[in-house]
Design a protein around this motif. Structure first.
Motif, PDB file in Angstrom:
ATOM      1  N   GLY A 190      -6.593  11.727  -8.911  1.00 54.23           N
ATOM      2  CA  GLY A 190      -4.830  11.041  -8.709  1.00 54.23           C
ATOM      3  C   GLY A 190      -4.801   9.493  -9.785  1.00 54.23           C
ATOM      4  N   ARG A 191      -5.856   9.828 -11.310  1.00 52.00           N
ATOM      5  CA  ARG A 191      -5.619   9.604 -12.871  1.00 52.00           C
ATOM      6  C   ARG A 191      -4.610   9.860 -13.491  1.00 52.00           C
ATOM      7  N   GLN A 192      -3.283   9.360 -13.058  1.00 54.80           N
ATOM      8  CA  GLN A 192      -2.260   9.421 -14.685  1.00 54.80           C
ATOM      9  C   GLN A 192      -2.349   9.364 -15.640  1.00 54.80           C
TER      10      GLN A 192
ATOM     11  N   ASN B 100     -10.787  15.999 -22.558  1.00 55.68           N
ATOM     12  CA  ASN B 100      -9.795  15.281 -21.376  1.00 55.68           C
ATOM     13  C   ASN B 100     -10.338  14.318 -21.421  1.00 55.68           C
ATOM     14  N   CYS B 101     -12.209  13.894 -22.187  1.00 54.32           N
ATOM     15  CA  CYS B 101     -12.177  12.112 -21.843  1.00 54.32           C
ATOM     16  C   CYS B 101     -13.747  12.114 -23.230  1.00 54.32           C
ATOM     17  N   LEU B 102     -12.966  11.023 -24.015  1.00 48.47           N
ATOM     18  CA  LEU B 102     -14.591  10.878 -24.930  1.00 48.47           C
ATOM     19  C   LEU B 102     -15.688  11.095 -25.414  1.00 48.47           C
ATOM     20  N   PHE B 103     -15.868  11.387 -23.932  1.00 51.80           N
ATOM     21  CA  PHE B 103     -17.676  11.677 -23.954  1.00 51.80           C
ATOM     22  C   PHE B 103     -17.262  13.502 -23.011  1.00 51.80           C
ATOM     23  N   SER B 104     -16.242  13.903 -23.170  1.00 49.80           N
ATOM     24  CA  SER B 104     -16.102  15.424 -22.845  1.00 49.80           C
ATOM     25  C   SER B 104     -16.913  16.505 -23.398  1.00 49.80           C
TER      26      SER B 104
ATOM     27  N   PRO C 210     -18.693   0.788 -17.810  1.00 51.78           N
ATOM     28  CA  PRO C 210     -17.279   1.570 -18.080  1.00 51.78           C
ATOM     29  C   PRO C 210     -16.402   1.633 -16.968  1.00 51.78           C
ATOM     30  N   PHE C 211     -15.037   1.649 -17.345  1.00 53.60           N
ATOM     31  CA  PHE C 211     -13.657   1.351 -16.932  1.00 53.60           C
ATOM     32  C   PHE C 211     -12.650   2.549 -16.814  1.00 53.60           C
ATOM     33  N   CYS C 212     -14.302   3.844 -16.192  1.00 59.12           N
ATOM     34  CA  CYS C 212     -13.318   5.037 -15.986  1.00 59.12           C
ATOM     35  C   CYS C 212     -12.103   5.040 -15.040  1.00 59.12           C
ATOM     36  N   ASP C 213     -12.262   4.574 -14.068  1.00 59.03           N
ATOM     37  CA  ASP C 213     -11.706   4.302 -13.187  1.00 59.03           C
ATOM     38  C   ASP C 213      -9.991   4.410 -13.229  1.00 59.03           C
ATOM     39  N   SER C 214      -9.542   3.744 -14.049  1.00 58.76           N
ATOM     40  CA  SER C 214      -7.974   3.363 -14.406  1.00 58.76           C
ATOM     41  C   SER C 214      -7.614   3.874 -15.621  1.00 58.76           C
ATOM     42  N   CYS C 215      -8.671   5.101 -15.743  1.00 55.80           N
ATOM     43  CA  CYS C 215      -8.794   5.234 -17.257  1.00 55.80           C
ATOM     44  C   CYS C 215      -7.426   6.247 -17.459  1.00 55.80           C
ATOM     45  N   ASN C 216      -6.492   6.580 -18.507  1.00 58.38           N
ATOM     46  CA  ASN C 216      -4.682   7.208 -18.603  1.00 58.38           C
ATOM     47  C   ASN C 216      -5.008   8.136 -19.934  1.00 58.38           C
ATOM     48  N   ARG C 217      -6.450   7.920 -20.603  1.00 58.94           N
ATOM     49  CA  ARG C 217      -6.116   8.072 -22.144  1.00 58.94           C
ATOM     50  C   ARG C 217      -6.949  10.172 -22.413  1.00 58.94           C
ATOM     51  N   ILE C 218      -6.334  10.437 -23.297  1.00 54.62           N
ATOM     52  CA  ILE C 218      -6.715  12.038 -23.304  1.00 54.62           C
ATOM     53  C   ILE C 218      -6.656  12.002 -24.677  1.00 54.62           C
ATOM     54  N   ARG C 219      -6.894  13.079 -25.372  1.00 53.21           N
ATOM     55  CA  ARG C 219      -7.202  12.906 -26.923  1.00 53.21           C
ATOM     56  C   ARG C 219      -6.847  14.308 -27.582  1.00 53.21           C
ATOM     57  N   LEU C 220      -6.422  14.078 -28.710  1.00 53.06           N
ATOM     58  CA  LEU C 220      -5.986  15.495 -29.257  1.00 53.06           C
ATOM     59  C   LEU C 220      -6.367  15.933 -30.742  1.00 53.06           C
TER      60      LEU C 220
ATOM     61  N   SER D 177     -10.139  19.791 -14.971  1.00 45.91           N
ATOM     62  CA  SER D 177     -11.541  20.098 -15.082  1.00 45.91           C
ATOM     63  C   SER D 177     -12.082  18.316 -15.231  1.00 45.91           C
ATOM     64  N   LYS D 178     -11.299  17.486 -15.705  1.00 47.11           N
ATOM     65  CA  LYS D 178     -11.647  16.386 -15.635  1.00 47.11           C
ATOM     66  C   LYS D 178     -12.922  15.179 -15.112  1.00 47.11           C
ATOM     67  N   PHE D 179     -13.828  14.640 -15.449  1.00 49.36           N
ATOM     68  CA  PHE D 179     -14.611  13.908 -14.600  1.00 49.36           C
ATOM     69  C   PHE D 179     -14.238  12.819 -14.611  1.00 49.36           C
ATOM     70  N   LYS D 180     -14.931  12.171 -13.231  1.00 49.38           N
ATOM     71  CA  LYS D 180     -14.133  11.091 -13.042  1.00 49.38           C
ATOM     72  C   LYS D 180     -14.945  10.161 -13.691  1.00 49.38           C
ATOM     73  N   MET D 181     -16.282  10.361 -14.383  1.00 52.42           N
ATOM     74  CA  MET D 181     -17.106   9.139 -15.917  1.00 52.42           C
ATOM     75  C   MET D 181     -17.275   9.209 -16.426  1.00 52.42           C
ATOM     76  N   ARG D 182     -16.965   9.409 -18.313  1.00 53.40           N
ATOM     77  CA  ARG D 182     -17.735   9.585 -18.527  1.00 53.40           C
ATOM     78  C   ARG D 182     -18.307  11.223 -19.303  1.00 53.40           C
ATOM     79  N   GLY D 183     -17.338  11.507 -18.693  1.00 52.24           N
ATOM     80  CA  GLY D 183     -17.386  13.727 -18.461  1.00 52.24           C
ATOM     81  C   GLY D 183     -18.786  13.815 -18.348  1.00 52.24           C
TER      82      GLY D 183
HETATM   83  S1  SF4 Z   1     -15.421   7.518 -20.791  1.00 48.06           S
HETATM   84 FE1  SF4 Z   1     -13.593   9.109 -20.555  1.00 48.06          FE
HETATM   85  S2  SF4 Z   1     -13.181   8.550 -18.102  1.00 48.06           S
HETATM   86 FE2  SF4 Z   1     -13.867   6.828 -19.316  1.00 48.06          FE
HETATM   87  S3  SF4 Z   1     -12.759   5.438 -19.613  1.00 48.06           S
HETATM   88 FE3  SF4 Z   1     -13.328   6.904 -21.549  1.00 48.06          FE
HETATM   89  S4  SF4 Z   1     -11.879   8.393 -21.946  1.00 48.06           S
HETATM   90 FE4  SF4 Z   1     -11.491   7.527 -20.479  1.00 48.06          FE
END
Ligand code: SF4
Length: 335
Positions: free
Chosen positions: A13-15, A274-278, A256-266, A304-310
């Protein structure tokens, strides 16, 4: 925004409204926690997004709900057409911002202003010229420091990002906070994170708890004020009573603060992370060049984004080299 097809919402549900775009794999500094000592294998030039491709991909994300774009690198301003990219992206209905090492930012003051860029994050890990030289492998401390002062004088909102390394710059935490007595800046202390080639070692990391212990040892408890974090904020924010600026901690490792993550990277070679750690990435550039739609690829990547840290959802997992090592080096992600 195209609401029919919400491709930027993940299965939790994270936008995702915040796109970080790495413009280049090149940099004019060589920070030890970012650029592996042996350097990196650069992508062939033809694999790097052109300024039109940066714009087209960014516009697709904006059409689907991205409201904030931050330009990163390497060092985004070393890209020869950085000014063209800034001008093109500034035509999009987004908050445009940049993260820079500030070595050459003085040349871009007018362009940044004309593109309505107000928020500038500057990487600065030490207030000591010799230490700066040690960690960046370059002798640019004076230039960077005077450019930071220039940005403040020109009324940009400046945040200083300092990656703390135990036994190296953790003894400067209070000096950095004292900068905020007179300067209207935010100093952010970043927990050292594991990325490919940065020889990460948990013993070198200064945790959120350790940072706050140093703060409470040096300031009276009543002077240390916890301030409201912004929605989706990556940092935990504080102010010292009567100081003009603030300080904050970005604790991806211990808090970590992944619950409210709204970030994606190109990435600069057009891959969506889809995540800094993916460790997985989705190629948007090849289909774009083939004239194919990229929305389905974006949707699949976000889904396919994980809930937390890839997927490294425990500290134990994050500490496993075979897990955290299966990622890019920081220089090709852009933070
Ligand atoms: S580790 Fe990944 S899911 Fe967590 S806040 Fe950073 S980018 Fe978002």
């Amino acid at each position: 925004m195209n609401t029919n097809n919400n491709i930027l919402q993940d299965s939790f549900g994270r936008q995702h409204t915040y796109l970080r775009v790495s413009l280049t794999e090149l940099c004019n500094l060589r920070c030890t926690y970012c650029m592996p000592a042996e350097g990196i294998q650069l992508s062939p030039r033809s694999h790097i997004m052109s300024y039109d491709e940066v714009y087209e991909i960014a516009k697709t994300f904006v059409d689907h709900g991205v409201t904030k774009i931050r330009l990163t690198g390497g060092e985004p301003l070393v890209r020869r057409d950085a000014d063209i990219i800034l001008k093109k992206l500034s035509t999009l209905p987004v908050e445009l911002s940049i993260t820079s090492n500030a070595v050459i930012i003085d040349r871009f003051i007018d362009i940044l202003k004309s593109c309505n860029i107000k928020n500038i994050n500057v990487s600065l890990d030490s207030l000591n010229a010799e230490k700066f030289k040690t960690i960046t492998r370059r002798n640019d401390f004076e230039k960077v420091y005077s450019n930071i002062m220039l940005l403040i004088k020109e009324s940009f909102n400046v945040k200083l990002n300092a990656v703390l390394i135990k036994g190296f710059n953790d003894n400067e935490i209070i000096d950095f906070i004292k900068l905020t007595k007179e300067l209207p800046i935010s100093v952010r202390f970043i927990e050292f994170m594991p990325f490919d080639g940065n020889k990460w070692d948990k013993a070198k990391m200064v945790s959120y708890a350790e940072i706050m212990e140093i703060v409470y040892t040096n300031f009276n408890e009543k002077e240390i004020i916890r301030i409201q974090d912004a929605p989706n904020d990556t940092s935990k924010n504080y102010i010292i009573k009567d100081y003009k600026g603030s300080f904050a901690i970005i604790s991806s490792v211990t808090n970590p603060f992944c619950d409210s993550c709204n970030r994606i990277r190109l990435t600069a070679n057009g891959r969506l992370k889809n995540c800094l750690f993916s460790s997985s990435e989705s190629d948007l550039l090849t289909p774009l060049r083939e004239g194919k739609p990229i929305e389905p690829i974006i949707k699949k990547a976000i889904q396919s984004k994980f809930k937390m840290r890839g997927g490294m959802d425990t500290q134990e997992k994050l500490e496993q080299p075979d897990l955290h090592g299966n990622n890019r080096s920081m220089i090709t992600i852009g933070g």
